[in-house]
Design a protein around this motif. Sequence first.
Motif, PDB file in Angstrom:
ATOM      1  N   PHE A  76     -46.528 -27.038  26.921  1.00 37.36           N
ATOM      2  CA  PHE A  76     -47.870 -27.450  27.320  1.00 37.36           C
ATOM      3  C   PHE A  76     -48.859 -26.993  26.255  1.00 37.36           C
ATOM      4  O   PHE A  76     -48.624 -25.995  25.557  1.00 37.36           O
ATOM      5  N   VAL A  90     -47.162 -25.719  35.778  1.00 36.54           N
ATOM      6  CA  VAL A  90     -46.513 -24.892  34.768  1.00 36.54           C
ATOM      7  C   VAL A  90     -45.413 -24.045  35.392  1.00 36.54           C
ATOM      8  O   VAL A  90     -44.309 -23.935  34.860  1.00 36.54           O
ATOM      9  N   VAL A 103     -46.503 -22.306  27.167  1.00 40.79           N
ATOM     10  CA  VAL A 103     -47.850 -22.829  27.364  1.00 40.79           C
ATOM     11  C   VAL A 103     -48.702 -22.359  26.199  1.00 40.79           C
ATOM     12  O   VAL A 103     -49.042 -21.179  26.103  1.00 40.79           O
TER      13      VAL A 103
END
Length: 317
Positions: A76, A90, A103
């Motif tokens: 991400f 997530v 992330v």
Amino acid sequence: MSRASTQELTRQRVGSSTVLQIVRVTDPADPRLHDYTNLTDVALRTRREPAEGLYMAESSTVIRRAVAAGHRPRSFLMAAKWLDGMADVVEAAADASTGGAPVFVADEEVLEAITGFHLHRGALAAMHRPPLADVADLLAAARDGEGARRVVVLEDIVDHTNIGAAMRACAAMGVDAVLLTPRSADPLYRRAVRVSMGTVFQVPWTRIHDWPHAAADTGRTGGVALLRELGFTVAALALEDDSISLDDLAADPPERLATVFGTEGDGLKQKTIADCDVTVRIPMAGAVDSLNVASAVAVAAWATRAEDLGRPVRGAV
């Protein structure tokens, strides 16, 4: 990369084994961000993404729909302010055995330097591209294994906006599957996904090769013949002298119908029209004789719909 240029954090969910890897990035040239670079270069990305087995999901809504459809994130990319709003997605993507999808978090100016545009839709996710299904298998699996009844074929639609809008129309009008000829644009390219509002994850689709027919020396069953073998009446949307009205087709539609749409400029290939079972035109007022392909898909799909459009759609969120 120096310690000063990035800060890596992990977060453990209380009462869970899920580990989130949050990586604070300040250097746009960080090699771990390779998936997100040159996003505005259409020619490059349309070659690179399929070759590297990825596609880009842009915006929190699109990412949620992709994950709901069973697609797996690779990573991400977002501004810190979106972390809380995306936490559930997530966390759902995280895998304790692999550490989950990292992330990457950066300031707005760094995000723009990485991607080439202002990231204002919440987040990006680099997704694993699922393998394309076999045409016969895809159509047989539709409607929870009952088999597809309404199929749309898009012939050589090269514009990503048109592909996305057509996919959205198919989702809205209850089309069971979409088949794209080899030259058609990629429904998973980020512009197509964005225009579709993520509905590319709701409608089953794949590529149909040997279109409209296979070469004689291949021994394969070509596209139109394959659809006919699978029980479909194949209707070409085209302005021909012998075209019947869409009203006539809708008044007595076949049990299984595949409608074929071509480009706005050239329309369908003559060999495609010749191979199909029937040619159909949409009745129009005034001097208008054609519609944008997505509009034509919506009109024809609604007119020939197989059932109430209120039924649940796979992957909808």
